[in-house]
Motif scaffolding. Sequence first.
Motif, short mmCIF file in Angstrom:
data_model
loop_
_atom_site.label_atom_id
_atom_site.label_comp_id
_atom_site.label_asym_id
_atom_site.label_seq_id
_atom_site.Cartn_x
_atom_site.Cartn_y
_atom_site.Cartn_z
N ASP A 21 0.83 -1.21 0.00
CA ASP A 21 0.00 0.00 0.00
C ASP A 21 0.86 1.25 0.00
O ASP A 21 0.55 2.24 -0.67
CB ASP A 21 -0.94 0.01 1.20
N HIS A 22 1.97 1.23 0.75
CA HIS A 22 2.89 2.38 0.77
C HIS A 22 3.51 2.58 -0.62
O HIS A 22 3.61 3.72 -1.10
CB HIS A 22 3.97 2.18 1.82
N GLY A 28 1.94 5.80 -7.13
CA GLY A 28 0.71 5.95 -7.89
C GLY A 28 0.55 4.69 -8.73
O GLY A 28 1.53 4.07 -9.12
N ARG A 29 -0.67 4.28 -8.94
CA ARG A 29 -0.88 3.05 -9.70
C ARG A 29 -2.31 3.01 -10.18
O ARG A 29 -3.23 3.30 -9.41
CB ARG A 29 -0.60 1.83 -8.80
N GLU A 30 -2.48 2.65 -11.43
CA GLU A 30 -3.82 2.45 -11.94
C GLU A 30 -4.44 1.25 -11.22
O GLU A 30 -3.79 0.21 -11.09
CB GLU A 30 -3.79 2.20 -13.45
N ALA A 31 -5.66 1.39 -10.75
CA ALA A 31 -6.29 0.34 -9.94
C ALA A 31 -6.38 -1.00 -10.65
O ALA A 31 -6.33 -2.05 -10.02
CB ALA A 31 -7.67 0.79 -9.48
N ALA A 32 -6.49 -1.00 -11.97
CA ALA A 32 -6.65 -2.24 -12.72
C ALA A 32 -5.33 -2.82 -13.21
O ALA A 32 -5.32 -3.77 -13.98
CB ALA A 32 -7.58 -2.01 -13.90
N LYS A 33 -4.21 -2.26 -12.77
CA LYS A 33 -2.90 -2.72 -13.26
C LYS A 33 -2.17 -3.48 -12.14
O LYS A 33 -1.75 -2.89 -11.16
CB LYS A 33 -2.08 -1.52 -13.72
N PRO A 34 -2.00 -4.80 -12.31
CA PRO A 34 -1.30 -5.60 -11.28
C PRO A 34 0.17 -5.18 -11.13
O PRO A 34 0.73 -4.49 -11.98
CB PRO A 34 -1.39 -7.02 -11.81
N PRO A 79 -1.68 -9.26 -0.99
CA PRO A 79 -2.11 -7.86 -0.99
C PRO A 79 -2.83 -7.53 -2.30
O PRO A 79 -2.36 -7.86 -3.40
CB PRO A 79 -0.80 -7.08 -0.86
N ALA A 80 -3.98 -6.90 -2.21
CA ALA A 80 -4.86 -6.67 -3.36
C ALA A 80 -4.18 -5.99 -4.56
O ALA A 80 -4.43 -6.39 -5.70
CB ALA A 80 -6.09 -5.88 -2.92
N LEU A 82 -1.36 -6.37 -5.83
CA LEU A 82 -0.52 -7.28 -6.61
C LEU A 82 -1.29 -7.92 -7.76
O LEU A 82 -0.73 -8.15 -8.83
CB LEU A 82 0.08 -8.37 -5.72
N THR A 83 -2.55 -8.21 -7.53
CA THR A 83 -3.36 -8.86 -8.56
C THR A 83 -4.33 -7.90 -9.25
O THR A 83 -4.82 -8.21 -10.33
CB THR A 83 -4.17 -10.01 -7.96
N ALA A 84 -4.63 -6.78 -8.61
CA ALA A 84 -5.58 -5.80 -9.14
C ALA A 84 -6.90 -6.46 -9.54
O ALA A 84 -7.51 -6.10 -10.55
CB ALA A 84 -4.97 -5.02 -10.30
N GLY A 85 -7.32 -7.46 -8.77
CA GLY A 85 -8.59 -8.12 -9.04
C GLY A 85 -8.58 -9.09 -10.20
O GLY A 85 -9.62 -9.65 -10.56
N SER A 86 -7.41 -9.33 -10.78
CA SER A 86 -7.32 -10.20 -11.96
C SER A 86 -7.35 -11.69 -11.63
O SER A 86 -7.60 -12.52 -12.50
CB SER A 86 -6.03 -9.90 -12.73
N GLY A 87 -7.02 -12.02 -10.39
CA GLY A 87 -6.90 -13.43 -10.02
C GLY A 87 -5.59 -14.04 -10.46
O GLY A 87 -5.37 -15.24 -10.30
N THR A 88 -4.70 -13.22 -11.01
CA THR A 88 -3.39 -13.70 -11.46
C THR A 88 -2.28 -12.87 -10.83
O THR A 88 -2.51 -11.76 -10.35
CB THR A 88 -3.25 -13.64 -12.99
#
Length: 166
Positions: A21-22, A28-34, A79-80, A82-88
Amino acid sequence: MFPTETVYGLGADARSAAAVDHLVAVRGREAAKPILVLVRDLAMAETVAAEIPPAARRLAARFWPGALTLVLPARAGLPAPLTAGSGTIGVRVPGHPLAAALVGTLGAPVTAPSANPPGAEPPRQLAEARAYFGERVAVYLDGGRVRLLRPGLVSEAELRAALAEG
């Protein structure tokens, strides 16, 4: 911050939600980018991947260490970001000796997104990376880039050729 085979990366303990998270807050990171993680070997990859299919094992045996990233089914509980919701989860064994030493010393997967804000050019030199983040990054590891201070009897071309031989 540390060098990889191509650019500088931002490292954090990939097991720690607070550290990841830090990293996201600083970079900065796009939420959908693992976020890619570096591992020491397949055994360490198994700590973040739910499974490693035979084909992925063959590719790892052939191309690791090196620039090949394998995208594998993620293990639950990571940690969320890392996968950005992709499951990978993307994993790689680094070919750069400093990046490999960092992973080996920590004994755990290390994050490795490029050390630039979204949309900015990835840094190839430490000074560029430092210009992006300044004091917001606690430690900067220099990749040991060689710089010729003054010409001598051994030419710059000869020096570069010797370094390229590895």
